[in-house]
Design a protein around this motif. Sequence first.
Motif, PDB file in Angstrom:
ATOM      1  N   THR A 227       0.906  -1.229  -0.048  1.00 37.03           N
ATOM      2  CA  THR A 227      -0.048   0.092  -0.166  1.00 37.03           C
ATOM      3  C   THR A 227       0.885   1.305  -0.154  1.00 37.03           C
ATOM      4  N   ILE A 228       1.792   1.347   0.954  1.00 41.21           N
ATOM      5  CA  ILE A 228       2.739   2.359   1.028  1.00 41.21           C
ATOM      6  C   ILE A 228       3.679   2.665  -0.361  1.00 41.21           C
ATOM      7  N   VAL A 229       4.028   1.566  -1.081  1.00 42.06           N
ATOM      8  CA  VAL A 229       4.662   1.663  -2.398  1.00 42.06           C
ATOM      9  C   VAL A 229       3.780   2.147  -3.258  1.00 42.06           C
ATOM     10  N   ARG A 230       2.640   1.783  -3.408  1.00 41.37           N
ATOM     11  CA  ARG A 230       1.748   2.382  -4.269  1.00 41.37           C
ATOM     12  C   ARG A 230       1.428   3.768  -4.225  1.00 41.37           C
TER      13      ARG A 230
ATOM     14  N   VAL B  90       2.177  13.909   6.053  1.00 39.39           N
ATOM     15  CA  VAL B  90       2.515  12.727   7.017  1.00 39.39           C
ATOM     16  C   VAL B  90       1.125  12.267   7.549  1.00 39.39           C
ATOM     17  N   HIS B  91       0.819  11.051   6.992  1.00 42.31           N
ATOM     18  CA  HIS B  91      -0.655  10.164   7.188  1.00 42.31           C
ATOM     19  C   HIS B  91      -0.459   9.864   8.764  1.00 42.31           C
ATOM     20  N   GLN B  92      -1.739   9.694   9.066  1.00 36.64           N
ATOM     21  CA  GLN B  92      -1.937   9.357  10.333  1.00 36.64           C
ATOM     22  C   GLN B  92      -1.448   7.791  10.522  1.00 36.64           C
ATOM     23  N   GLU B  93      -1.935   6.989   9.604  1.00 32.00           N
ATOM     24  CA  GLU B  93      -1.041   5.817   9.621  1.00 32.00           C
ATOM     25  C   GLU B  93       0.166   5.979   9.116  1.00 32.00           C
ATOM     26  N   GLN B  94       1.059   5.539   9.686  1.00 34.22           N
ATOM     27  CA  GLN B  94       2.495   5.765   9.087  1.00 34.22           C
ATOM     28  C   GLN B  94       2.832   5.165   7.914  1.00 34.22           C
ATOM     29  N   SER B  95       3.362   5.871   7.086  1.00 32.60           N
ATOM     30  CA  SER B  95       3.550   5.244   5.766  1.00 32.60           C
ATOM     31  C   SER B  95       5.180   5.166   5.572  1.00 32.60           C
ATOM     32  N   LEU B  96       5.639   4.566   6.556  1.00 31.46           N
ATOM     33  CA  LEU B  96       7.426   4.346   6.204  1.00 31.46           C
ATOM     34  C   LEU B  96       7.442   2.968   6.051  1.00 31.46           C
TER      35      LEU B  96
END
Lengths: 349, 511
Positions: A227-230, B90-96
């Motif tokens: 999901t993050i990749v997309r 910077v999203h609430q759910e982390q996107s790292l």
Amino acid sequence: MVHKVLSEQGAGSITTTAIRIRESGIERRARFRGLAEPLSLLVALAVLIGVFSLLNERFLTTSNIQNVLTQSAIPLIVAVGATLVILLGSIDLSVEGVMGATGMTWILLSNNSRGGADLGPWAWVIALGVALLLGIASGLIFTALKVPSFIVTLGMWYVGLGIATMLYGTDLLPRLQDEGLKGWTSRISFGLPNSFWVALLVIGLGILVLRSTRIGRVTLAIGNSETIVRSAGLPAFPVKVAVFAIAAVLSGLGGILATVQLDIGSPTVGSGVLFIVIPAVVIGGTHLAGGKGGILRTVLGVFLLTILNNGLILSGVESSYQSAVTGAILVAAIVFAAWSQRDRLRVAK
Amino acid sequence: MSNLTTTPAVLHLNNVSKSFGSNRAVRGVSLSIQPGEVIGLIGENGAGKSTLLKILSGNYRHDEGTIAVNGREVQFRGPADALRAGIGVVHQEQSLFTNLTIAENIEVNTPIGRGGVNRLGLYNWRRLYADAAQALDLIGSHLNPKTRVSDLSFVDRQMVEIARAIRVSAASHTTPLVILDEPTAILERTETAILEREISKLRDIGSVIFVSHRLDEVMRICDRVVVMRDGELIADRTVDDVTEEELFRLMVGRETHAAVRSRRSIDPANSPVISIHDLTRAGSYADVSIDAYPGRVLAILGTSGSGRESVARAIFGAEGFDSGSVSIAGYSGRQLTIKKAVALGVGYVPAERKTEGMVGEMPADQNITLTHPGSAALGPFELPRRRLSLARAWFEKLDIRPREPGHTLQDFSGGNQQKVVLAKWLNSSHLKALVLDHPLRGLDPGAAETVNAQIRSVCDEGTAIILIPDTIDEALDIADDIVVMRDGRISGVFDLGHDNPATLDLLERML
């Protein structure tokens, strides 16, 4: 203390100390973890070698070591591809089928006892092309049609076997005629078997791809969270297909080397390889869920299993027991390897 | 602020709308943000904030209106476009990617042929580390870029996300606009202070949209506050001419119930439901003794290293301990398991609602009867119709909306999910104590208030409550007893029946 918290200055100093303490802790932990995991594998490997050399003095001879290296070469090559696929969080079960199809294509286009065309180097290109097509097919069905890789590659295994069987037909066994190629895999150059040199080259390239290329890094990222990749705008689709293609070509290369080693073409030339490769990746510490692991760990895993097999034979374990013993040790090794990842309240599904 | 009129707005929204089917999630929003401005965006869950943010981050395309960045009109076709324009969310759910290093996460969008990625797509690690360190330096963070993200605490991860957000715009020499989507929702007090400092640093290099549920924070950090309700932007005020109460009213559409709980001291005739004595777990907490009485809320305060979460989990049997004892309703055993704790009448609402508290794919009614089937069970069977009517009763009692117990739980909003999780425990015929681990985490003020009201009424019916609150205010608002922990030890005990600790007294004992 109260006043310190209140004033800007005071709050600043508290928080910076907190940051510094945390940062040093982070690095210490990371360094420890970085060493601990491969170390336990190396210890296991050393123990295994120690035990077997006590049980049989032939175990640590040059000829047996070269023997072990030859035996490990093909699983190593295939396992590099399998590691990449598993880092995606997927799995490639088609290994043996792709090996069969590629090996059979190659021998029928090379100088063999059935005659026919001898295309020389073009036989390699066409055979590996067959592997590439099978890999791309798996990759596309997996990504575009969103079928779990487990199912797709299970099917592709039998497609590969089917292609090999059709090529094999009802004629006599195709036997390798080229004297230069016969026994090439186990011949020694610069102290190591030829097939092991090929494996070293593949391992080196694999590490380069994983560490320092977009494909490799995005592979790791997909394993962590697609999901993050997309949402980061990274190319998830092409990378997934590419990884399956790479894995299939490496399986194909393994299939050709196995055919050379066997001297004859057989649809089941890859039989037993999957059973070494997947456990080796897992024992090496690559997570089946993807994202964590690496190729060098897999190499250790392959050595562990090959040495185990070789040692059991040399120690005179009866062949009727051998598969049960190997299986049991394998399960034990995986339980041991996965022990550190257990977590309370986390259910394995 | 003298250049307000001369430089173009960093972001200018004109009449932006977005619908999903018949649901108009965002209606005619117009907003303008100047360089160096910090804007607070508030609104209840479902007010359209997330949709607006997703439009800005390029995840959704708006149906109507125009968006201009730095004076130029833009059309985002995907998240990459928004990043390139200098908008980092910077999203609430982390996107790292937690399995990769800080450097890689920051540099993840570096195109081939630029920065640390050469034209063949090969990575130049030294260059990547240097570039990432530079981005971190801009926001005053000295994290080692080679560190893996999984080793970082939550607040450090926020730093990395902010660094990544400004990195892209720094590369393209545009003024960055950083959107922070509820960055403090799950931070501890000290960590919030760190983040606030970083936000004030961002002011020097770009603009910030700060989305938060904590009105006090918004008032402290921002220059201007915009309020959304029902998809519309209903108010745009500078912090100087608005009060917290007014913001709450604008946001929720009603007055706050500032009902202060009337408190009594512990009745000496009562005996505690849960009594823990000298509880110790090496490396986490030591010599912790706490008594929780029926009909009282006991709040445990502390920072993230205080060990208070571990103590709470130990009471529920979810984590082991080395020495000491936990006795529940008279039972005291060496090995407390979750099963035993549940049988003794303890309920636990975990902080990780989505992963530990509920089964999202299951309908709400089945979640309610999951642990204690109550009247829905007939021997080993569960009767669907009885279960549904039982669930309806709970929906009515706890005011869970929408009144559709047959819908899967993940379709409900956070506050209503939390109430279903509560109902799961309340459905027990012998509930004696509830352990609540951050029950208001991620809830908007309106939802938080209704959950709090339910907690109070459960408590008044004679259940002992052990609460791990998000903030000191939450504790002062609802608790009868407050226990403060610092570095694994109890540093203060207050019975609010006769003590009246100030926020600073409590804070001092936490740090």
